[in-house]
Design an enzyme around this catalytic site. Structure first.
Site, PDB file in Angstrom:
ATOM      1  N   SER A 295      -1.794  -8.048  -6.762  1.00 64.48           N
ATOM      2  CA  SER A 295      -0.379  -8.187  -7.090  1.00 64.48           C
ATOM      3  C   SER A 295       0.430  -8.203  -5.812  1.00 64.48           C
ATOM      4  O   SER A 295       0.009  -7.645  -4.785  1.00 64.48           O
ATOM      5  CB  SER A 295       0.071  -7.010  -7.966  1.00 64.48           C
ATOM      6  OG  SER A 295       1.483  -6.938  -8.045  1.00 64.48           O
TER       7      SER A 295
ATOM      8  N   TYR B  17       0.013   2.481  -7.770  1.00 68.95           N
ATOM      9  CA  TYR B  17      -0.252   1.096  -8.154  1.00 68.95           C
ATOM     10  C   TYR B  17      -0.414   0.225  -6.918  1.00 68.95           C
ATOM     11  O   TYR B  17      -1.355  -0.582  -6.825  1.00 68.95           O
ATOM     12  CB  TYR B  17       0.882   0.569  -9.034  1.00 68.95           C
ATOM     13  CG  TYR B  17       0.673  -0.850  -9.510  1.00 68.95           C
ATOM     14  CD1 TYR B  17      -0.412  -1.176 -10.314  1.00 68.95           C
ATOM     15  CD2 TYR B  17       1.563  -1.876  -9.167  1.00 68.95           C
ATOM     16  CE1 TYR B  17      -0.618  -2.468 -10.766  1.00 68.95           C
ATOM     17  CE2 TYR B  17       1.366  -3.164  -9.610  1.00 68.95           C
ATOM     18  CZ  TYR B  17       0.284  -3.461 -10.409  1.00 68.95           C
ATOM     19  OH  TYR B  17       0.085  -4.751 -10.847  1.00 68.95           O
TER      20      TYR B  17
END
Length: 334
Positions: A166, A192
């Protein structure tokens, strides 16, 4: 920053693929015939994973989709040809080993492994080993899965492993001193970001070690996809300001703009490009976006696109590899 590499490695720079943010997964596949190819897509029953599975299967590939609850996934994949559902929980080492063993016992080669499953901004939780859930699911589970499937990847002779990362990797790298938030305050976004940087570093190290065995590795930023199930833990505060939609449709991606929202089909395009594109023959170990190799950008870059230096650093990649072996107790049979 790693931008210029040895002759066997790939420059982290766009190759002018001819594709872009608006490209769909179907357009990437084009008229490629994937008959006889065996593919595993984790998370292949929802969001971009489902679209990845569908497009590859419709091009002729046999797609295996491991799911934590296969009975719930069955309805999502019911109309996809040549798709096999299996059981797998990436937070459970025994489940990973069981799935991999069943696949190896089938005797089939594995031409493509697309590690697409993941969780995002989850509240603090830990697996049975005490490992933080985002690091455990997004990285360690896929590290162990890839290691266990290594014999089948080598058997293919020309395999690709795609790690879905990501652009969130830009928020921070791997904290090697405390990857599981045992000694620092938990921050769901830092956790994350760490897991997504780990996805990129894993591709760097895996490609370095795997190319001699015919296995190449890539990492991917799919794009911003509002319909993705990966955001199920997000609160209203997390997503504010809300994305702008036009007549309930996703605002189209525009060439050169990394901040635009994508449809699910556009989001799956880079997964599929890295898995099947002839343009990547002989290449690997790079972070890709918008169906092209991404630009390497400075650590302090404010742009949404590009890959940050801590995610493509070969020394960090090897350090993560060693840490992952230690935490999982699993080694690749290289």
């Amino acid at each position: 920053m790693k931008t210029s590499l040895s002759n066997e490695e790939t420059l982290q720079a766009p190759i002018s693929s001819g594709f872009g943010p608006q490209t769909t997964a179907q357009e990437v596949v084009g008229d490629l015939d994937l008959t006889g190819k065996i593919v595993i897509v984790t998370g292949g029953y929802s969001g971009i994973g489902l679209e990845t599975s569908r497009v590859l299967a419709e091009a002729g590939a046999t797609v295996i989709v491991p799911a934590r609850t296969p009975e719930k996934a069955r309805a999502a994949v019911a109309n996809i040809p040549r798709l096999e559902l299996e059981a797998l929980d990436l937070m459970d080492p025994a489940s990973i080993d069981g799935f991999a063993q069943r696949f190896l016992e089938s005797g089939r080669p594995l031409h493509m492994l697309i590690n697409s499953a993941g969780i995002m901004a989850a509240p603090l939780s830990r697996d049975a080993r005490g490992y933080e859930s985002q690091f455990a699911t997004n990285h360690l589970g896929h590290f162990q899965l890839t290691a266990r499937l290594w014999p089948a990847l080598r058997q293919a002779g020309n395999a690709r492993v795609v790690s879905v990362s990501s652009r969130a990797h830009r928020m921070g790298g791997v904290d090697f001193s405390d990857p599981n938030f045992e000694h620092r305050e938990y921050d769901k976004w830092q956790a994350y970001a760490q897991s997504k940087s780990a996805n990129v570093l894993f591709a760097v190290a895996l490609d370095t070690k795997g190319r001699a065995h015919g296995v190449r590795a890539f990492s991917v930023h799919p794009g911003l996809i509002p319909s993705s199930d990966v955001g199920r833990f997000l609160t209203e505060e997390d997503v504010a300001p809300k994305p702008v939609l036009q007549n309930e449709q996703v605002k189209p991606a525009v060439e050169g703009k990394g901040e635009y929202l994508k449809s699910t089909s556009q989001g799956a395009s880079t997964n599929v490009w890295c898995a099947v594109s002839p343009q990547l023959e002989g290449l690997g170990g790079v972070y890709c976006e918008d169906a092209d190799i991404a630009e390497a950008v400075p650590a302090d870059s404010l742009q949404g696109t590009g890959v940050r230096p801590w995610a493509i650093n070969s020394e960090y990649a090897e350090q993560l590899w060693q840490l992952s072996e230690k935490l999982t107790g699993v080694k690749f049979d290289l």
